[in-house]
Write an enzyme that holds these catalytic residues in place. Structure first.
Site, mmCIF file in Angstrom:
data_model
loop_
_atom_site.group_PDB
_atom_site.id
_atom_site.type_symbol
_atom_site.label_atom_id
_atom_site.label_comp_id
_atom_site.label_asym_id
_atom_site.label_seq_id
_atom_site.Cartn_x
_atom_site.Cartn_y
_atom_site.Cartn_z
ATOM 1 N N SER A 20 -5.211 -3.918 55.007
ATOM 2 C CA SER A 20 -4.902 -4.967 54.025
ATOM 3 C C SER A 20 -4.919 -4.443 52.593
ATOM 4 O O SER A 20 -5.412 -5.108 51.686
ATOM 5 C CB SER A 20 -5.909 -6.109 54.180
ATOM 6 O OG SER A 20 -7.228 -5.607 54.084
ATOM 7 N N GLY A 21 -4.379 -3.236 52.395
ATOM 8 C CA GLY A 21 -4.174 -2.732 51.035
ATOM 9 C C GLY A 21 -2.805 -3.155 50.535
ATOM 10 O O GLY A 21 -2.202 -4.118 51.048
ATOM 11 N N THR A 50 -6.394 0.764 47.434
ATOM 12 C CA THR A 50 -5.596 -0.004 46.476
ATOM 13 C C THR A 50 -6.467 -0.626 45.391
ATOM 14 O O THR A 50 -6.150 -0.550 44.206
ATOM 15 C CB THR A 50 -4.796 -1.099 47.213
ATOM 16 O OG1 THR A 50 -3.954 -0.466 48.180
ATOM 17 C CG2 THR A 50 -3.954 -1.914 46.256
ATOM 18 N N TRP A 52 -8.985 0.336 44.016
ATOM 19 C CA TRP A 52 -9.544 1.276 43.043
ATOM 20 C C TRP A 52 -8.492 1.973 42.196
ATOM 21 O O TRP A 52 -8.831 2.749 41.295
ATOM 22 C CB TRP A 52 -10.403 2.314 43.770
ATOM 23 C CG TRP A 52 -11.578 1.656 44.402
ATOM 24 C CD1 TRP A 52 -11.724 1.311 45.713
ATOM 25 C CD2 TRP A 52 -12.754 1.186 43.733
ATOM 26 N NE1 TRP A 52 -12.915 0.663 45.912
ATOM 27 C CE2 TRP A 52 -13.570 0.571 44.712
ATOM 28 C CE3 TRP A 52 -13.196 1.211 42.410
ATOM 29 C CZ2 TRP A 52 -14.800 0.007 44.404
ATOM 30 C CZ3 TRP A 52 -14.429 0.644 42.102
ATOM 31 C CH2 TRP A 52 -15.209 0.052 43.091
ATOM 32 N N ALA A 53 -7.227 1.735 42.486
ATOM 33 C CA ALA A 53 -6.174 2.424 41.725
ATOM 34 C C ALA A 53 -6.269 2.001 40.264
ATOM 35 O O ALA A 53 -6.343 0.821 39.946
ATOM 36 C CB ALA A 53 -4.808 2.081 42.288
ATOM 37 N N GLY A 55 -4.521 3.949 37.403
ATOM 38 C CA GLY A 55 -3.398 4.346 36.544
ATOM 39 C C GLY A 55 -2.276 3.338 36.546
ATOM 40 O O GLY A 55 -1.989 2.711 35.518
ATOM 41 N N GLU A 125 1.854 9.889 32.882
ATOM 42 C CA GLU A 125 0.915 10.657 33.696
ATOM 43 C C GLU A 125 1.526 12.006 34.034
ATOM 44 O O GLU A 125 2.726 12.226 33.829
ATOM 45 C CB GLU A 125 0.554 9.879 34.966
ATOM 46 C CG GLU A 125 -0.213 8.603 34.659
ATOM 47 C CD GLU A 125 -0.831 7.966 35.874
ATOM 48 O OE1 GLU A 125 -0.257 8.083 36.975
ATOM 49 O OE2 GLU A 125 -1.888 7.330 35.738
ATOM 50 N N HIS A 247 -8.118 15.094 43.380
ATOM 51 C CA HIS A 247 -8.040 14.594 42.011
ATOM 52 C C HIS A 247 -8.963 15.435 41.152
ATOM 53 O O HIS A 247 -10.100 15.689 41.533
ATOM 54 C CB HIS A 247 -8.448 13.118 41.943
ATOM 55 C CG HIS A 247 -8.023 12.478 40.662
ATOM 56 N ND1 HIS A 247 -8.636 12.753 39.466
ATOM 57 C CD2 HIS A 247 -7.023 11.609 40.383
ATOM 58 C CE1 HIS A 247 -8.031 12.064 38.508
ATOM 59 N NE2 HIS A 247 -7.052 11.361 39.038
ATOM 60 N N ARG A 293 -1.569 17.629 39.109
ATOM 61 C CA ARG A 293 -2.969 17.551 39.522
ATOM 62 C C ARG A 293 -3.475 18.779 40.258
ATOM 63 O O ARG A 293 -4.625 19.180 40.098
ATOM 64 C CB ARG A 293 -3.146 16.364 40.470
ATOM 65 C CG ARG A 293 -3.161 15.091 39.740
ATOM 66 C CD ARG A 293 -3.307 13.949 40.691
ATOM 67 N NE ARG A 293 -3.237 12.740 39.893
ATOM 68 C CZ ARG A 293 -3.206 11.530 40.385
ATOM 69 N NH1 ARG A 293 -3.231 11.354 41.684
ATOM 70 N NH2 ARG A 293 -3.158 10.490 39.597
ATOM 71 N N GLU A 378 -0.143 4.932 52.622
ATOM 72 C CA GLU A 378 -0.700 6.295 52.626
ATOM 73 C C GLU A 378 -0.814 6.880 54.027
ATOM 74 O O GLU A 378 -0.813 8.099 54.205
ATOM 75 C CB GLU A 378 -2.065 6.280 51.919
ATOM 76 C CG GLU A 378 -2.551 7.671 51.586
ATOM 77 C CD GLU A 378 -3.748 7.696 50.655
ATOM 78 O OE1 GLU A 378 -3.967 6.729 49.900
ATOM 79 O OE2 GLU A 378 -4.476 8.709 50.697
ATOM 80 N N ARG A 389 2.038 14.932 45.726
ATOM 81 C CA ARG A 389 2.401 13.588 45.271
ATOM 82 C C ARG A 389 2.384 13.505 43.750
ATOM 83 O O ARG A 389 1.415 13.922 43.109
ATOM 84 C CB ARG A 389 1.391 12.582 45.815
ATOM 85 C CG ARG A 389 1.568 11.182 45.258
ATOM 86 C CD ARG A 389 0.405 10.301 45.632
ATOM 87 N NE ARG A 389 -0.787 10.652 44.892
ATOM 88 C CZ ARG A 389 -1.496 9.790 44.155
ATOM 89 N NH1 ARG A 389 -1.140 8.537 44.085
ATOM 90 N NH2 ARG A 389 -2.583 10.187 43.514
#
Ligand SMILES: Cc1cc2nc3c(=O)[nH]c(=O)nc-3n(C[C@H](O)[C@H](O)[C@H](O)COP(=O)(O)OP(=O)(O)OC[C@H]3O[C@@H](n4cnc5c(N)ncnc54)[C@H](O)[C@@H]3O)c2cc1C
Length: 552
Positions: A20-21, A50, A52-53, A55, A125, A247, A293, A378, A389
């Site tokens: 359920s993201g 999701t 916690w995203a 950016g 970014e 990251h 990254r 994902e 990515r």
């Protein structure tokens, strides 16, 4: 959704969405007017990457930007392994995906422009040549996830099952049927501790990534690669599992579990500094802090190992405190809670496993190798990310492929009849475990050796060592699984070890360094031939549409 009173543990829906993201909820909502949708989620509805995203989501809105430039930047980041059709498809559908989110009520940050007009603020970014990232302050994922979750709960056609963990897919092949189709899944109710049968005409894996396979990760606890493991066991191919994105900047603090400092901080001029205050990124890449990254993560890893340091610093003090607080309110508050005032102090940061680029292979409609089974978000490998990515392309992929899969499912619903009753989960030969310590121990051991041997910088010897450890754990866990009643941790560990094995196998197959895969034994990209994906094929794979009877 039908809850069969005769069979208290059998549920039926048109579409079963596992996860359920951004991927799972947007797909469920897209179908909510046409089908009975069951959404199962192994924790609370909003728990997932999701939420916690920080950016944002990449989309071409700046008049100086273009779709071609977004395509180009994505291909560049992907280091020769992106599927060009997938990249174009995703970029071309990005505007519609953002419009849909706005229509759902997601409140993206706006700004007043010098000419007096008001529009959406775009941030920049790494890897993007333009300001191209639409966001809701520094909590885009929260805005998106909470809006979609609220909407899903209001839809009569969407039945939500929280704390329900999908354990394995049910396929025609497993039941000895002529047609090998995905018919549903066994779902472990974490509260009742019972395994239920969910049957559906179409099943969607939207289970997110597998960051928890590593000791240090920005991912939430749910990211244990369950969907990849379930699909593999059901006979689906997976691709490019060696490409794990680390990251570069997670907050370094013993109590700050997985807290990420968004790339947007570097986008706004944040500098990376050694513990003595000296800058270093210019020594690794002319783009400095805005290099992709993988370059930044490797540079930090290199400097930390060289100096024996546990962290480096990220410094945004050149911006005014007001700017910092206004642009990064959540990061500011979170750092503050851990005793770091980012407006006046540099932030201690470390790299951590962040994104699983590879996954279950799908086509442009999200279809996997197994009829009736889709993979979105994902968990999937669509070909968008290639070997690396580009930031903010992942939420976009969730949204675009959710819509594509929803359209395909809608069309397929007419053709696929609902599956008949399915066999219940068999617990006749297992007992309750008397040795939970095995699970806890193996869980820790796995994540430790994956970090040490299969991390940011790899060697063949370390990968082989990791493979031997993974083999051993696989046998132990299989034995344990065969003897004892399932628990949440056991189900996740079984998946984690399988995903670890897929990562190690893929990493060993790639005899070059490319994108996120860096090995000291082959430090250069092999440019003597066209780069190819690492495709792993399970023993029980059968080409899509092939009948089970053809194997006999
Ligand atoms: C800290 C952080 C910041 C990020 N920032 C950005 C960003 O700014 N922009 C961007 O584009 N991307 C960003 N990403 C990546 C992006 O957030 C994820 O790729 C994306 O949210 C994945 O969405 P998803 O729907 O595929 O999975 P998730 O949002 O992770 O959801 C997975 C769902 O599946 C459920 N689930 C898993 N296994 C099972 C199971 N066995 N049974 C039942 N349910 C299960 C989980 O409970 C969860 O509901 C970030 C990632 C992290 C971790």
């Amino acid at each position: 959704m039908v809850n069969d009173p005769e069979m208290a543990l059998q549920y039926q829906a048109d579409v079963l969405v596992i996860g359920s993201g951004a991927a799972g909820l947007s797909l469920a909502l897209r179908l909510a007017d046409d089908a009975a949708v069951a959404v199962v989620s192994k924790a609370a509805l909003t728990d997932g990457a999701t939420l916690w995203a920080q950016g944002g989501i990449s989309v071409v809105l700046d008049p100086e930007d273009s779709l071609a430039s977004h395509v180009d930047d994505t291909l560049n980041a992907g280091a020769g392994l992106c599927d060009v059709d997938t990249v174009r498809f995703t970029v071309e559908h990005s505007g519609a995906a953002i419009d849909w989110l706005i229509a759902q009520g997601v409140a993206f940050t706006r700004e007043r422009r010098p000419d007096g007009t008001v529009g959406y603020h775009l941030t920049r970014e790494g890897g993007h040549r333009h300001r191209r990232v639409i966001h809701a302050a520094d909590a885009t994922g929260y805005a998106l996830e909470s809006t979609l979750a609220e909407e899903a709960r209001t839809r009569p056609n969407v039945a939500v099952f929280e704390h329900h963990l999908a354990l394995d897919l049910i396929t025609g092949a497993k039941l000895g049927l002529t047609e090998n189709r995905c018919l549903g899944a066994y779902i472990y109710d974490r509260q009742d501790r019972k395994v239920k049968v969910f049957r559906a005409r179409s099943v969607v894996l939207a289970t997110g990534g597998a960051g928890k396979v590593y000791l240090y990760t920005s991912n939430p606890d749910v990211a244990t690669g369950d969907g990849i493991a379930m699909a593999w066991r059901a006979g689906c191919r997976v691709a490019n599992m060696e490409f794990i994105q680390f990251h570069p900047t997670c907050l370094y603090h013993p109590e700050a579990k997985s807290f990420l400092i968004s790339e947007a901080v570097r986008g706004e001029g944040g500098r990376l500094l050694l513990p003595d205050g000296g800058p270093f990124m210019h020594r690794f890449d002319p783009r400095g802090e805005l290099a992709p990254r993988d370059v930044v993560a490797r540079a930090i890893d290199h400097e930390m190992k060289r100096l024996g340091s546990e962290y480096v610093y990220l410094d945004i003090r050149h911006k005014s405190p007001d700017f910092v607080k206004q642009h990064f309110p959540n990061i500011y508050a979170r750092c503050r809670a851990f005793g770091v005032d980012m407006a006046t102090q540099p932030i201690p940061v470390v790299p951590a496993a962040h994104y699983t680029c590879g996954g279950v292979m799908t086509d442009l409609r999200g279809r996997t190798d197994l009829l009736g089974l889709y993979a979105v978000g994902e968990v999937s490998h669509t070909g968008l990310h290639g070997a690396n990515r580009m930031a903010s392309n992942s939420l976009l992929e969730c949204l675009v492929f959710a819509e594509a899969a929803a359209s395909d499912i809608r069309a397929d619903l007419v053709r696929a009849s609902p599956p008949a009753e399915l066999p219940e989960w068999d617990e006749s030969r297992v007992t309750d475990s008397d040795e939970e310590v095995v699970v806890a121990h193996n869980w820790h051991e796995l994540r430790r050796f994956m970090w040490d041997y299969v991390g940011i910088v790899r060697t063949t010897k370390r990968l082989q060592r990791a493979r031997r450890r993974a083999d051993l754990l696989t046998h132990e866990i299989a034995e344990y699984y065969g003897n004892f009643r399932v628990t949440n941790d056991l189900i996740e560990l079984r998946n984690l070890v399988l995903v670890a094995e897929l990562i190690i196998r893929s990493a060993l197959e790639r005899k070059e360094s490319r994108g996120l895969h860096y090995t000291l034994d082959y430090p250069q990209a092999d440019d003597s031939r066209t780069p190819v994906n690492t495709v792993l094929v399970p023993d029980n794979y059968r080409a899509r549409g092939r009948r089970v009877s053809e194997d006999r």
